[in-house]
Write a protein that holds these residues in place. Structure first.
Motif, short mmCIF file in Angstrom:
data_model
loop_
_atom_site.label_atom_id
_atom_site.label_comp_id
_atom_site.label_asym_id
_atom_site.label_seq_id
_atom_site.Cartn_x
_atom_site.Cartn_y
_atom_site.Cartn_z
N GLU A 13 0.82 -1.21 0.00
CA GLU A 13 0.00 0.00 0.00
C GLU A 13 0.86 1.27 0.00
O GLU A 13 0.55 2.22 -0.70
N ALA A 14 1.92 1.29 0.77
CA ALA A 14 2.71 2.50 0.94
C ALA A 14 3.74 2.73 -0.16
O ALA A 14 4.01 3.87 -0.54
N LEU A 15 4.34 1.64 -0.68
CA LEU A 15 5.49 1.80 -1.57
C LEU A 15 5.30 1.23 -2.97
O LEU A 15 6.18 1.41 -3.82
N SER A 16 4.22 0.55 -3.24
CA SER A 16 3.92 -0.03 -4.56
C SER A 16 5.14 -0.75 -5.16
O SER A 16 5.61 -0.39 -6.24
N PRO A 17 5.65 -1.74 -4.48
CA PRO A 17 6.87 -2.41 -4.97
C PRO A 17 6.64 -3.23 -6.23
O PRO A 17 5.56 -3.75 -6.46
N GLU A 18 7.72 -3.31 -7.02
CA GLU A 18 7.71 -4.21 -8.18
C GLU A 18 7.86 -5.65 -7.71
O GLU A 18 7.23 -6.55 -8.26
N THR A 19 8.73 -5.84 -6.73
CA THR A 19 8.88 -7.15 -6.11
C THR A 19 8.97 -6.97 -4.61
O THR A 19 9.47 -5.96 -4.11
N LEU A 20 8.46 -7.97 -3.91
CA LEU A 20 8.48 -7.94 -2.44
C LEU A 20 8.55 -9.37 -1.94
O LEU A 20 7.77 -10.23 -2.35
N HIS A 21 9.52 -9.61 -1.07
CA HIS A 21 9.64 -10.91 -0.43
C HIS A 21 9.85 -10.68 1.06
O HIS A 21 10.78 -9.96 1.45
N VAL A 22 9.00 -11.25 1.87
CA VAL A 22 9.10 -11.13 3.32
C VAL A 22 9.30 -12.52 3.90
O VAL A 22 8.53 -13.44 3.60
N SER A 23 10.34 -12.69 4.68
CA SER A 23 10.57 -14.00 5.32
C SER A 23 10.57 -13.84 6.83
O SER A 23 11.09 -12.86 7.37
N ASP A 24 9.96 -14.80 7.49
CA ASP A 24 9.91 -14.85 8.95
C ASP A 24 11.12 -15.65 9.41
O ASP A 24 11.20 -16.86 9.21
N ASP A 25 12.08 -14.95 10.00
CA ASP A 25 13.33 -15.57 10.46
C ASP A 25 13.31 -15.90 11.94
O ASP A 25 14.35 -16.17 12.53
N SER A 26 12.15 -15.84 12.55
CA SER A 26 12.03 -15.99 14.01
C SER A 26 12.62 -17.30 14.51
O SER A 26 13.22 -17.34 15.59
N HIS A 27 12.49 -18.36 13.73
CA HIS A 27 13.00 -19.66 14.17
C HIS A 27 14.53 -19.64 14.37
O HIS A 27 15.07 -20.42 15.14
N LEU A 28 15.20 -18.71 13.69
CA LEU A 28 16.66 -18.60 13.84
C LEU A 28 17.05 -17.91 15.14
O LEU A 28 18.23 -17.92 15.51
N HIS A 29 16.07 -17.30 15.81
CA HIS A 29 16.35 -16.52 17.00
C HIS A 29 15.67 -17.06 18.25
O HIS A 29 15.59 -16.37 19.26
N ALA A 30 15.17 -18.27 18.19
CA ALA A 30 14.49 -18.88 19.33
C ALA A 30 15.41 -18.86 20.55
O ALA A 30 16.59 -19.22 20.46
N GLY A 31 14.89 -18.38 21.66
CA GLY A 31 15.67 -18.31 22.89
C GLY A 31 16.45 -17.03 23.06
O GLY A 31 16.99 -16.77 24.13
N HIS A 32 16.51 -16.19 22.02
CA HIS A 32 17.22 -14.92 22.11
C HIS A 32 16.28 -13.83 22.60
O HIS A 32 15.06 -13.97 22.59
N ALA A 33 16.85 -12.71 22.99
CA ALA A 33 16.06 -11.56 23.43
C ALA A 33 15.10 -11.13 22.33
O ALA A 33 15.48 -11.06 21.16
N GLY A 34 13.88 -10.87 22.71
CA GLY A 34 12.88 -10.39 21.76
C GLY A 34 12.15 -11.48 21.02
O GLY A 34 11.17 -11.22 20.34
N ALA A 35 12.63 -12.71 21.11
CA ALA A 35 11.97 -13.83 20.43
C ALA A 35 10.74 -14.23 21.22
O ALA A 35 10.78 -14.37 22.43
N ARG A 36 9.63 -14.37 20.51
CA ARG A 36 8.39 -14.78 21.17
C ARG A 36 8.18 -16.26 20.95
O ARG A 36 8.59 -16.81 19.91
N PRO A 37 7.52 -16.93 21.86
CA PRO A 37 7.29 -18.37 21.72
C PRO A 37 6.59 -18.76 20.42
O PRO A 37 6.91 -19.77 19.83
N GLY A 38 5.68 -17.94 19.96
CA GLY A 38 4.96 -18.24 18.72
C GLY A 38 5.64 -17.76 17.47
O GLY A 38 5.12 -17.90 16.37
N GLY A 39 6.83 -17.18 17.60
CA GLY A 39 7.53 -16.65 16.44
C GLY A 39 6.99 -15.30 16.03
O GLY A 39 6.48 -14.55 16.85
N GLU A 40 7.11 -14.99 14.77
CA GLU A 40 6.65 -13.73 14.18
C GLU A 40 7.24 -12.52 14.89
O GLU A 40 6.55 -11.57 15.23
#
Length: 88
Positions: A13-40
């Motif tokens: 909506e804001a930037l009208s991208p030609e391409t956009l890829h969003v990846s959830d990397d939460s699993h790589l940070h499990a147990g670290h500060a800011g990581a939530r049990p459900g990810g995301e």
């Protein structure tokens, strides 16, 4: 709607991208500060948009951060941004 879906929607909506890829990397940070049990909590955004043309990296990141202000204030703990103009 998942956090990933909200990121995609807000950036489209804001930037009208030609391409956009969003990846959830939460699993790589499990147990670290800011990581939530459900990810995301940790994401990478790869975006190509005409609005980035002529802007430096900081200005591009500011546009993305502004579009995602609500998510950055809440569920997103960390965001990697790879922002390019078309043809780069």
């Amino acid at each position: 709607m998942t956090v990933k879906e909200r990121i995609e929607t807000r950036l489209r909506e804001a930037l009208s991208p030609e391409t956009l890829h969003v990846s959830d990397d939460s699993h790589l940070h499990a147990g670290h500060a800011g990581a939530r049990p459900g990810g995301e909590s940790h994401f990478t955004v790869e975006i190509v948009a005409a609005c980035f043309d002529g802007l430096n990296r900081v200005a591009r990141h500011r546009l993305v951060n502004t579009a995602l202000a609500a998510e950055l204030a809440g569920p997103i703990h960390a965001l990697v941004i790879k922002a390019r103009a078309p043809g780069e």
